[in-house]
Design a protein around this motif. Structure first.
Motif, PDB file in Angstrom:
ATOM      1  N   ASN A 450       0.836  -1.204   0.000  1.00 18.21           N
ATOM      2  CA  ASN A 450       0.000   0.000   0.000  1.00 18.21           C
ATOM      3  C   ASN A 450       0.871   1.254   0.000  1.00 18.21           C
ATOM      4  O   ASN A 450       0.567   2.226  -0.704  1.00 18.21           O
ATOM      5  CB  ASN A 450      -0.924  -0.044   1.198  1.00 18.21           C
ATOM      6  N   LEU A 453       2.847   1.786  -3.465  1.00 19.23           N
ATOM      7  CA  LEU A 453       1.876   2.057  -4.535  1.00 19.23           C
ATOM      8  C   LEU A 453       1.227   3.422  -4.352  1.00 19.23           C
ATOM      9  O   LEU A 453       0.975   4.144  -5.326  1.00 19.23           O
ATOM     10  CB  LEU A 453       0.806   0.953  -4.565  1.00 19.23           C
ATOM     11  N   GLY A 454       0.932   3.801  -3.066  1.00 19.09           N
ATOM     12  CA  GLY A 454       0.386   5.131  -2.814  1.00 19.09           C
ATOM     13  C   GLY A 454       1.376   6.214  -3.202  1.00 19.09           C
ATOM     14  O   GLY A 454       0.998   7.246  -3.778  1.00 19.09           O
ATOM     15  N   ILE A 456       3.764   5.941  -5.454  1.00 15.80           N
ATOM     16  CA  ILE A 456       3.853   5.962  -6.923  1.00 15.80           C
ATOM     17  C   ILE A 456       2.686   6.758  -7.513  1.00 15.80           C
ATOM     18  O   ILE A 456       2.848   7.577  -8.440  1.00 15.80           O
ATOM     19  CB  ILE A 456       3.864   4.526  -7.468  1.00 15.80           C
ATOM     20  N   SER A 457       1.486   6.519  -6.961  1.00 17.80           N
ATOM     21  CA  SER A 457       0.310   7.246  -7.454  1.00 17.80           C
ATOM     22  C   SER A 457       0.464   8.744  -7.229  1.00 17.80           C
ATOM     23  O   SER A 457       0.141   9.561  -8.111  1.00 17.80           O
ATOM     24  CB  SER A 457      -0.951   6.715  -6.756  1.00 17.80           C
ATOM     25  N   SER A 458       0.974   9.140  -6.060  1.00 19.38           N
ATOM     26  CA  SER A 458       1.143  10.581  -5.760  1.00 19.38           C
ATOM     27  C   SER A 458       2.160  11.218  -6.694  1.00 19.38           C
ATOM     28  O   SER A 458       1.949  12.313  -7.242  1.00 19.38           O
ATOM     29  CB  SER A 458       1.580  10.745  -4.309  1.00 19.38           C
ATOM     30  N   ASN A 460       3.082  10.206  -9.600  1.00 19.78           N
ATOM     31  CA  ASN A 460       2.536  10.234 -10.959  1.00 19.78           C
ATOM     32  C   ASN A 460       1.568  11.410 -11.150  1.00 19.78           C
ATOM     33  O   ASN A 460       1.595  12.128 -12.180  1.00 19.78           O
ATOM     34  CB  ASN A 460       1.848   8.903 -11.245  1.00 19.78           C
ATOM     35  N   ALA A 461       0.665  11.618 -10.146  1.00 21.53           N
ATOM     36  CA  ALA A 461      -0.286  12.739 -10.238  1.00 21.53           C
ATOM     37  C   ALA A 461       0.459  14.074 -10.253  1.00 21.53           C
ATOM     38  O   ALA A 461       0.090  15.012 -10.988  1.00 21.53           O
ATOM     39  CB  ALA A 461      -1.260  12.666  -9.070  1.00 21.53           C
ATOM     40  N   LEU A 484       9.834   8.090  -7.991  1.00 19.50           N
ATOM     41  CA  LEU A 484       8.809   7.137  -8.408  1.00 19.50           C
ATOM     42  C   LEU A 484       9.442   5.783  -8.716  1.00 19.50           C
ATOM     43  O   LEU A 484       8.896   4.735  -8.359  1.00 19.50           O
ATOM     44  CB  LEU A 484       8.096   7.702  -9.651  1.00 19.50           C
TER      45      LEU A 484
END
Length: 659
Positions: A450, A453-454, A456-458, A460-461, A484
């Motif tokens: 979690n 992946l969280g 990576i998502s941040s 990326n955004a 990232l």
């Protein structure tokens, strides 16, 4: 009637075989006396042979000592001749070296330096007149002088007497270049040579004499009292040679008083045995009647024992089987004559449990057999196994003496088989229920993934937002993308670590860093520690040699120990929940200690803590600590548990450094 009468014997009469029964011991005793006398004679003869062999060895050793000593004197004089052969050599060298030679060799009476004509140029000690010039000794000395001159090598002279003392001379030629420049003459006292070379222990055992070729005694030395000479050995004394011999004589071996006393006692005891056998003859008749009564009693008792279905076995105090009944023979499959007289290990013992069975056997012989009985696992003669319950009781004879042990043996093979079947069914049910707990790893994997992946998502955004706004620089995007990538690698490592953690594979030993290993294990369980409000502290030394280990397997050990420690602090106040991973090292190994301040482990539980399928948790599998110990022992280390003085427990293990 006739048959009955033929078997009837008058009271008090001995059977015909009894006379032979008593005659045979008499013959045996007589033969024993003869053999003992022969043995004493052989021992005395052997003692003489040993004395002869010792005498020969001692004389040869002494002759060798004489030879080595004279050869050493020869070598020293030759070396002196070589040194004086140089043109720049001085007479002072002769004086210095000869004084040292005479001081270290008491048998040297004088060392003289002669010129080519045989005239004394210098001699030490100078106050002693040379003995070469008297009578026939002069001719012998000149012969030796000429022989040494012609041969160009050291020559010993014949032995001569002067003032009732034997002497011999050593002639060593001295050359300067290729020309003879003189001759060294070393006069040896044979008496002083013997006194110096013969050790004290030799003269304590033998009389030593030096004989010439005519058998005349030139000198002798001994501390042995004169006695009958039995053993003599002589060897040639060369150098100096010319018929000289060393003769050593040992006194005759005298039969000791102890041997004579033993001989007398043997003859006396033989007579006493003959007399006692004659006296026993009168007692045999009374004993035969008593034996007949015992036979009748034995037949009655045997009929009772043969009817029993319980195995009976009697043993003496040494563990020798003295009796078995038919039920015991049927249980073991062995005949009575195969068991009676047998000593441990008995033929019906299980070869795979010899130590355990022998231990229980020793307890029985020591009187420590449990009153409630004990079980043994045996093997029949045909190879089938059986289980038996044994009760032991002391065997007391008619005089009240404890002569052995009587055992009652019950066959419980079928009962044990039924119990084993029930136990196996129960274990299968327990193993099935324990497999359900393996699903807990799913939550661990989800929580671990979690975070990366969280992140990576941040990241990326953030990158997309910067791209849409158009307000960015390549350096900023590169830094974000690098972060990232790090998080993606972290997620990959988590998946790979969990995959390696659960998949079946062969151990791989490689060099690894203990700090990285500890950090990975802490990162793997950190979410559980935060959930349980446990603070994790790591104490590592600054410099650590590399370890040769399987990193995944050691991580599994650390993870299991830390998880147990976290769960053990469930009843500890949150502010006191602290888990310490401490690493210390010495010259050969590193020691890792997982310290908690939980409720601790009771002594009774600690003894079984590493036993398979034993767990203190209601839903535990009971295999974690057993697997951990196997892993550490595979790495040539040790795993143990001890109490924490501040409360709680300390699990510690060691790992050796990489060579």
């Amino acid at each position: 009637m006739n048959s009955a009468g033929s078997n009837t014997r008058a009271p008090g009469t001995a059977p015909a075989w009894s006379s032979w029964y008593l005659t045979m011991p008499k013959l045996a005793v007589g033969l024993l006396v003869i053999l003992l006398v022969a043995l004493l004679w052989l021992l005395q003869d052997n003692e003489k042979e040993e004395q002869r062999a010792t005498l020969i060895a001692d004389v040869l050793w002494l002759e060798q000592s004489f030879r080595f000593h004279l050869e050493n004197n020869t070598v020293q004089l030759q070396q002196l001749a070589l040194d004086l052969g140089h043109a720049d050599a001085s007479d002072k060298l002769f004086d210095t070296r000869v004084r040292h030679l005479i001081r270290t060799n008491p048998e040297l009476v004088q060392v003289a330096w002669l010129d080519n004509d045989g005239v004394t140029r210098e001699a030490l000690p100078s106050h002693i007149s040379p003995r070469r010039g008297a009578g026939s000794e002069r001719g012998r000395g000149e012969d030796s002088f000429e022989l040494a001159r012609k041969l160009g090598k050291p020559i010993f002279s014949r032995t001569y007497l002067s003032q009732d003392e034997a002497f011999f001379e050593l002639y060593v030629p001295l050359y300067r270049g290729d020309q003879l420049a003189g001759m060294f003459v070393a006069t040896h006292s044979l008496h002083s040579l013997v006194g110096q070379m013969v050790p004290w222990w030799f003269v304590e055992k033998y009389r030593l004499q030096v004989l010439d070729d005519d058998g005349k005694v030139l000198t002798a030395k001994s501390k042995l009292d004169p006695g009958p000479a039995a053993l003599t050995h002589q060897v040639a004394l060369d150098p100096p040679g010319y018929g000289l011999t060393l003769q050593a004589t040992a006194n005759r071996v005298v039969t000791s008083t102890a041997q004579n006393l033993i001989m007398t006692l043997i003859i006396f005891l033989a007579g006493a045995v003959f007399w006692s056998l004659w006296a026993i003859r009168g007692l045999m008749r009374h004993r035969l009647a008593a034996e007949q009564a015992l036979r009748s009693e034995h037949a009655f008792r045997k009929a009772m024992e043969d009817s029993l279905t319980v195995g009976m076995r009697a043993r003496d105090r040494e563990g020798r089987i003295t009796y078995v009944n038919p039920a015991f023979c049927e249980l073991t499959g062995f005949a009575a004559d195969e068991l009676i007289g047998a000593l441990p290990p008995y033929p019906y013992w299980d070869p795979e449990q010899l130590e355990r069975t022998r231990e229980m056997h020793e307890k029985v012989l020591d009187g420590l057999a449990p009153s409630e009985g004990f079980e043994i696992h045996g093997r029949r003669k045909d190879g089938r196994y059986f289980d038996a319950l044994v009760y032991e009781a002391p065997l007391i004879d008619a005089d009240g003496r404890h002569t052995g042990w009587m055992g009652s043996v019950l066959d419980i093979t079928e009962k044990k088989r039924a119990e084993e079947l029930a136990r196996q069914q129960e274990e299968k049910l327990q193993a099935t229920s324990r497999l359900v707990t393996m699903g807990e790893m799913a939550s661990t994997l989800a929580h671990e993934l979690n975070q990366p992946l969280g992140a990576i998502s941040s990241y990326n955004a953030g990158c997309l937002n910067r791209l849409e706004s158009g307000n960015y620089t390549p350096e900023e995007l590169r830094a974000v993308l690098e972060k990232l990538g790090v998080q993606a690698q972290r997620a990959g490592r988590i998946i790979r670590r969990v995959h390696d953690f659960v998949r079946k594979r062969e151990p791989v030993l490689a060099e690894c860093d203990l700090a990285e290993l500890v950090d990975d294990a802490i990162g793997f369980i950190e979410h559980l520690a935060q959930k349980r409000h446990v603070r994790i502290a790591r104490e590592l030394p600054g410099w650590r040699p590399p370890l040769l280990a399987d990193q995944v397997m050691v991580e599994q050990v650390l993870l299991n120990l830390m998880r147990n420690a976290i769960e053990a602090m469930g009843d500890t106040p949150p502010e006191l929940r602290r888990l310490v991973v401490r690493v210390t090292q010495n010259e050969r190994e590193v020691e890792v200690r997982v310290i908690d301040n939980g409720s601790g482990i009771a002594d009774a539980v600690r003894e079984r803590l590493f036993t398979p399928f034993f767990s203190t948790k209601p839903d535990g599998m009971g295999m974690g600590l057993n697997i951990c110990r196997s892993i550490i022992e595979f790495h040539k280390g040790r795993l143990w548990v001890e109490a924490n003085p501040a409360g709680g427990s300390i699990f510690a293990f060691t790992l050796p450094f990489a060579p």
